[in-house]
Write an enzyme that holds these catalytic residues in place. Structure first.
Site, PDB file in Angstrom:
ATOM      1  N   ALA A  14       0.829  -1.213   0.000  1.00 46.29           N
ATOM      2  CA  ALA A  14       0.000   0.000   0.000  1.00 46.29           C
ATOM      3  C   ALA A  14       0.858   1.256   0.000  1.00 46.29           C
ATOM      4  CB  ALA A  14      -0.920  -0.003   1.217  1.00 46.29           C
ATOM      5  N   LYS A  36       8.441   0.706  10.774  1.00 48.20           N
ATOM      6  CA  LYS A  36       8.886   0.601  12.165  1.00 48.20           C
ATOM      7  C   LYS A  36       9.985  -0.434  12.325  1.00 48.20           C
ATOM      8  CE  LYS A  36       5.152  -2.342  14.038  1.00 48.20           C
ATOM      9  NZ  LYS A  36       4.071  -2.354  15.025  1.00 48.20           N
ATOM     10  N   ASN A  43       3.337  -7.461   6.202  1.00 48.66           N
ATOM     11  CA  ASN A  43       2.416  -8.558   5.849  1.00 48.66           C
ATOM     12  C   ASN A  43       2.590  -8.917   4.377  1.00 48.66           C
ATOM     13  OD1 ASN A  43       1.232  -8.902   8.324  1.00 48.66           O
ATOM     14  ND2 ASN A  43      -0.830  -8.312   7.694  1.00 48.66           N
ATOM     15  N   GLY A  50      -1.842 -14.924  -4.096  1.00 48.97           N
ATOM     16  CA  GLY A  50      -1.694 -14.045  -5.240  1.00 48.97           C
ATOM     17  C   GLY A  50      -2.608 -12.847  -5.220  1.00 48.97           C
ATOM     18  N   GLU A 116      -9.129 -19.872  -5.822  1.00 51.86           N
ATOM     19  CA  GLU A 116      -9.174 -19.846  -4.353  1.00 51.86           C
ATOM     20  C   GLU A 116     -10.628 -19.818  -3.895  1.00 51.86           C
ATOM     21  OE1 GLU A 116      -6.668 -16.725  -2.780  1.00 51.86           O
ATOM     22  OE2 GLU A 116      -4.885 -17.558  -3.712  1.00 51.86           O
ATOM     23  N   HIS A 232      -8.274 -17.290   8.651  1.00 44.20           N
ATOM     24  CA  HIS A 232      -7.929 -18.148   7.510  1.00 44.20           C
ATOM     25  C   HIS A 232      -7.952 -19.583   8.013  1.00 44.20           C
ATOM     26  CE1 HIS A 232      -5.779 -19.950   4.215  1.00 44.20           C
ATOM     27  NE2 HIS A 232      -5.680 -18.801   3.572  1.00 44.20           N
ATOM     28  N   ARG A 279     -13.693 -18.254   3.158  1.00 50.02           N
ATOM     29  CA  ARG A 279     -12.953 -18.706   4.344  1.00 50.02           C
ATOM     30  C   ARG A 279     -13.694 -18.517   5.664  1.00 50.02           C
ATOM     31  NH1 ARG A 279      -7.913 -14.710   3.023  1.00 50.02           N
ATOM     32  NH2 ARG A 279      -7.598 -16.151   1.317  1.00 50.02           N
ATOM     33  N   HIS A 340      -6.239 -13.598  10.416  1.00 48.23           N
ATOM     34  CA  HIS A 340      -5.511 -13.369   9.161  1.00 48.23           C
ATOM     35  C   HIS A 340      -5.651 -11.959   8.605  1.00 48.23           C
ATOM     36  CE1 HIS A 340      -3.630 -14.572   5.419  1.00 48.23           C
ATOM     37  NE2 HIS A 340      -4.683 -14.198   4.715  1.00 48.23           N
ATOM     38  N   ARG A 375     -13.430 -10.644   3.526  1.00 48.23           N
ATOM     39  CA  ARG A 375     -12.712 -10.375   2.272  1.00 48.23           C
ATOM     40  C   ARG A 375     -12.649 -11.614   1.376  1.00 48.23           C
ATOM     41  NH1 ARG A 375      -7.228 -11.124   0.851  1.00 48.23           N
ATOM     42  NH2 ARG A 375      -6.681 -11.633   3.007  1.00 48.23           N
TER      43      ARG A 375
HETATM   44  P1  FAD Z   1       1.900  -4.297   5.316  1.00 48.23           P
HETATM   45  O1  FAD Z   1       2.407  -5.003   4.125  1.00 48.23           O
HETATM   46  O2  FAD Z   1       1.645  -5.126   6.512  1.00 48.23           O
HETATM   47  O3  FAD Z   1       2.931  -3.145   5.701  1.00 48.23           O
HETATM   48  C1  FAD Z   1       2.785  -2.441   6.924  1.00 48.23           C
HETATM   49  C2  FAD Z   1       3.909  -1.431   7.034  1.00 48.23           C
HETATM   50  O4  FAD Z   1       3.578  -0.462   8.024  1.00 48.23           O
HETATM   51  C3  FAD Z   1       5.249  -2.019   7.465  1.00 48.23           C
HETATM   52  O5  FAD Z   1       6.277  -1.423   6.718  1.00 48.23           O
HETATM   53  C4  FAD Z   1       5.378  -1.589   8.928  1.00 48.23           C
HETATM   54  O6  FAD Z   1       6.718  -1.424   9.388  1.00 48.23           O
HETATM   55  C5  FAD Z   1       4.685  -0.228   8.872  1.00 48.23           C
HETATM   56  N1  FAD Z   1       4.198   0.202  10.187  1.00 48.23           N
HETATM   57  C6  FAD Z   1       3.244  -0.358  10.964  1.00 48.23           C
HETATM   58  N2  FAD Z   1       3.102   0.325  12.118  1.00 48.23           N
HETATM   59  C7  FAD Z   1       3.983   1.346  12.073  1.00 48.23           C
HETATM   60  C8  FAD Z   1       4.346   2.385  12.973  1.00 48.23           C
HETATM   61  N3  FAD Z   1       3.774   2.520  14.174  1.00 48.23           N
HETATM   62  N4  FAD Z   1       5.320   3.256  12.602  1.00 48.23           N
HETATM   63  C9  FAD Z   1       5.959   3.130  11.411  1.00 48.23           C
HETATM   64  N5  FAD Z   1       5.652   2.152  10.516  1.00 48.23           N
HETATM   65  C10 FAD Z   1       4.684   1.271  10.844  1.00 48.23           C
HETATM   66  N6  FAD Z   1      -3.593 -10.867   0.426  1.00 48.23           N
HETATM   67  C11 FAD Z   1      -3.832 -11.119  -0.876  1.00 48.23           C
HETATM   68  O7  FAD Z   1      -4.501 -10.326  -1.553  1.00 48.23           O
HETATM   69  N7  FAD Z   1      -3.317 -12.243  -1.450  1.00 48.23           N
HETATM   70  C12 FAD Z   1      -2.579 -13.149  -0.773  1.00 48.23           C
HETATM   71  O8  FAD Z   1      -2.118 -14.135  -1.333  1.00 48.23           O
HETATM   72  C13 FAD Z   1      -2.346 -12.926   0.603  1.00 48.23           C
HETATM   73  N8  FAD Z   1      -1.646 -13.816   1.349  1.00 48.23           N
HETATM   74  C14 FAD Z   1      -1.357 -13.512   2.652  1.00 48.23           C
HETATM   75  C15 FAD Z   1      -0.561 -14.386   3.388  1.00 48.23           C
HETATM   76  C16 FAD Z   1      -0.198 -14.073   4.683  1.00 48.23           C
HETATM   77  C17 FAD Z   1       0.660 -15.020   5.476  1.00 48.23           C
HETATM   78  C18 FAD Z   1      -0.637 -12.855   5.253  1.00 48.23           C
HETATM   79  C19 FAD Z   1      -0.236 -12.492   6.653  1.00 48.23           C
HETATM   80  C20 FAD Z   1      -1.436 -11.991   4.542  1.00 48.23           C
HETATM   81  C21 FAD Z   1      -1.819 -12.318   3.234  1.00 48.23           C
HETATM   82  N9  FAD Z   1      -2.618 -11.471   2.484  1.00 48.23           N
HETATM   83  C22 FAD Z   1      -2.863 -11.738   1.171  1.00 48.23           C
HETATM   84  C23 FAD Z   1      -3.025 -10.173   3.014  1.00 48.23           C
HETATM   85  C24 FAD Z   1      -2.072  -9.105   2.467  1.00 48.23           C
HETATM   86  O9  FAD Z   1      -0.775  -9.629   2.411  1.00 48.23           O
HETATM   87  C25 FAD Z   1      -2.067  -7.860   3.329  1.00 48.23           C
HETATM   88  O10 FAD Z   1      -3.368  -7.441   3.580  1.00 48.23           O
HETATM   89  C26 FAD Z   1      -1.336  -6.728   2.611  1.00 48.23           C
HETATM   90  O11 FAD Z   1      -0.076  -7.166   2.198  1.00 48.23           O
HETATM   91  C27 FAD Z   1      -1.208  -5.524   3.527  1.00 48.23           C
HETATM   92  O12 FAD Z   1      -0.369  -4.597   2.914  1.00 48.23           O
HETATM   93  P2  FAD Z   1      -0.139  -3.177   3.572  1.00 48.23           P
HETATM   94  O13 FAD Z   1       0.806  -2.472   2.687  1.00 48.23           O
HETATM   95  O14 FAD Z   1      -1.434  -2.572   3.885  1.00 48.23           O
HETATM   96  O15 FAD Z   1       0.563  -3.503   4.982  1.00 48.23           O
HETATM   97  C1  SIN Z   2      -3.751 -17.502   0.752  1.00 48.61           C
HETATM   98  O1  SIN Z   2      -2.827 -17.661  -0.018  1.00 48.61           O
HETATM   99  O2  SIN Z   2      -4.508 -18.406   1.123  1.00 48.61           O
HETATM  100  C2  SIN Z   2      -3.997 -16.136   1.301  1.00 48.61           C
HETATM  101  C3  SIN Z   2      -4.718 -15.364   0.302  1.00 48.61           C
HETATM  102  C4  SIN Z   2      -5.331 -14.133   0.911  1.00 48.61           C
HETATM  103  O3  SIN Z   2      -5.163 -13.843   2.088  1.00 48.61           O
HETATM  104  O4  SIN Z   2      -6.027 -13.457   0.164  1.00 48.61           O
END
Ligand code: FAD
Ligand code: SIN
Length: 493
Positions: A14, A36, A43, A50, A116, A232, A279, A340, A375
């Site tokens: 994001a 941080k 995540n 995917g 999925e 999950h 899920r 999850h 979701r």
């Molecule tokens: P994140 O990628 O979690 O990044 C958070 C960032 O914020 C980090 O850099 C962290 O250091 C920073 N941060 C947090 N708090 C602070 C603070 N206080 N000060 C400074 N920095 C801070 N989604 C899918 O669509 N497909 C998938 O296949 C899928 N598989 C997944 C598998 C797993 C194991 C997990 C855990 C999640 C999965 N998801 C999947 C969900 C998806 O990965 C996440 O929802 C998404 O990556 C979140 O992205 P983000 O950029 O919002 O946050």
């Molecule tokens: C998974 O690979 O099962 C996670 C996919 C997701 O969180 O969307």
């Protein structure tokens, strides 16, 4: 720290995709990406299955993807958000591929589309079972090529600086020396991810403590849908349980079964789509089955699958199971539902705008209305890239009209991060208590009102300790995280 035009908190999909989109449009705008922990620890890097998008218009359509998203969201999705995000997907996928994300292709050279739970068609683009890692690598490479993007790992944001419904930046802790300072910006962009660590069993890494949502809630920013937390169904129930290792839903899309202790594929008793129901349904069915089977165990059965193809698609999963002592092709593997995904969060428009001026949000910390109560698989990465693009288009056209404010010292949440001392082992103990409570509540073992009372007690305990005069131990990021987790728990309840 010098003021900056755009202050991004978060180096996951994001934050990074927004930074790139903006840098591409406005090379003269200064952009700081903070995290941080290590830039890579997010995540995002653990995403396996995917990213969902309609790319094969002969077999699939936007209407089907929209319908599947609505069905999963159980009537709580926002109609406009769902359509806008799904229709924008193909363009964003093409862009990710152009930026170097190596999505798998089939023998005909077309995208290799996975299936999925909850999807009526195969439409998941992936990079074997390490999609998130490959995406972050490509985004970091791309972001590194812009001179106006700088990285600041090890900055822990403590609070937002908000006055008269306008955001001016953040109060933060330098995790190197524990000092509390302010960082000012024309626009603050929250991309701080999820809050899985609020639960005892979760797929989320340790950084997922809901900081962004908690900071926003303290500053009076509008928050939505926090009660909807997604479990999950298939985390590996062996070895380390926090974080628990995820076995992707794509493995069930590939043909794996879920069986109970008697070897029965019980999910068809709960839903006609069996293993490929959404899920929430699969997780709920597993918890119901626990009640019948005193062992509290269900298993993922891959014994009937093609071993060579499986290894090609899921090398990381096969390897991790083997290292934990399971040969997927000889024995069913114990699995369990794990916390999850946070479906709610900071309420945003499709451009990432929050209810506070000059404050934007995106990704798992935000709530655009796409996910509703549950979701649809692989819609999260998609949402983040689409909103990042729309936010960058909007912000690039308004940034010149936002003046750098002249700052009187703006008080943050008074006293936060200063003088609140608590022993590290007490923080750990209270955190475990909270995680246990929230896990039990969400998995149906305790009632809402009882859990709410317990969380209030924990809150009081932490503030009492926090008011104690200086104690041993250093100024603590862990204590701030614990306070954030308590705030998140209360929002969820
Ligand atoms: P994140 O990628 O979690 O990044 C958070 C960032 O914020 C980090 O850099 C962290 O250091 C920073 N941060 C947090 N708090 C602070 C603070 N206080 N000060 C400074 N920095 C801070 N989604 C899918 O669509 N497909 C998938 O296949 C899928 N598989 C997944 C598998 C797993 C194991 C997990 C855990 C999640 C999965 N998801 C999947 C969900 C998806 O990965 C996440 O929802 C998404 O990556 C979140 O992205 P983000 O950029 O919002 O946050
Ligand atoms: C998974 O690979 O099962 C996670 C996919 C997701 O969180 O969307």
């Amino acid at each position: 720290m010098k003021p900056v035009d755009i202050l991004i908190l978060g180096s996951g999909i994001a934050g990074l995709s927004f930074a790139i989109q903006l840098a591409e449009r406005r090379p003269g705008v200064s952009i700081r990406v903070c995290s941080k922990a290590d830039t890579l620890e997010t995540n995002t890097r653990y995403a396996q299955g995917g990213i969902a998008a309609v790319t094969d218009f002969t077999a699939d359509s936007f209407e089907q993807h929209i319908r599947d998203t609505f069905t999963a969201g159980r009537g709580h999705c926002n109609k406009n958000a769902v359509r806008a995000i799904i229709e924008a997907a193909p363009e964003r996928i093409a862009e990710l591929a152009q930026w170097g994300v190596p999505f798998d292709r089939n023998t005909k050279g077309k995208w290799d589309l996975g299936l999925e739970g909850g999807h009526s068609r195969p439409r998941i683009l992936h990079c074997r079972d390490r999609t998130g890692f490959d995406i972050v690598q490509a985004l970091l490479r791309r972001a590194g090529s812009y001179k106006n993007i700088t990285f600041y790992p090890g900055l822990f944001a403590v609070d937002l600086l908000v006055r008269n419904n306008q955001c001016y930046g953040i109060r933060y802790m330098d995790t190197g020396n524990g000092e509390i300072k302010s960082s000012y910006a024309k626009i603050t962009f929250l991309a701080t991810g999820g809050s899985g660590q609020v639960f005892r069993i979760t797929t989320n890494p340790k950084i997922a403590t809901g900081d962004g949502v908690a900071m926003a809630a303290r500053a009076g920013v509008e928050i939505g849908n926090m009660a909807f937390y997604q479990f999950h169904p298939t985390a590996l129930a062996a070895g380390q349980s926090n974080p628990a290792f995820l076995i992707s839903e794509a493995v069930r899309g590939f043909g794996a079964y879920i069986i109970n202790a008697e070897g029965e594929r019980f999910l068809f008793r709960y839903h006609p789509r069996g293993e490929l129901a959404t899920r929430d349904i699969v997780s709920h069915a597993i918890f119901s089955e626990y009640g019948k089977n005193k062992m509290n165990r269900v298993y993922l059965d891959c014994r009937h699958l093609d071993k060579t193809k499986f290894h090609r698609h899921f090398p990381g999963i096969a390897d991790r199971c083997r290292k934990t002592g399971f040969d997927l092709f000889k024995t069913p593997v114990p699995v369990m539902p794990a916390a999850h995904y946070q479906c709610g969060g900071i309420a945003i428009s499709l451009q990432g705008k929050t209810s506070v001026k000059n404050l934007y949000a995106n990704g798992e910390c935000a709530c655009s209305g796409l996910h509703g109560a549950n979701r649809l698989a692989s819609n999260s990465l998609l949402e983040a890239v689409v909103i990042a693009h729309k936010a960058a288009v909007e912000i690039s056209s308004i940034i010149d009209y936002i003046a750098f404010p002249v700052f009187p010292e703006i008080p943050g949440n008074p006293g936060r991060g200063t003088g609140r001392k608590i022993m590290p082992d007490e923080v750990k103990r209270i955190k475990r208590q909270l995680q246990e409570l929230m896990y039990n509540y969400y998995t149906g073992k305790t009632a809402g009102s009882r859990t709410e009372k317990e969380v209030v007690k924990i809150r009081e305990l932490v503030s009492r300790k926090g008011d104690l005069p200086k104690r041993a131990g250093s100024l603590s990021r862990e204590l701030c995280e614990l306070e954030n987790m308590i705030t998140i728990a209360r929002l969820m309840l």
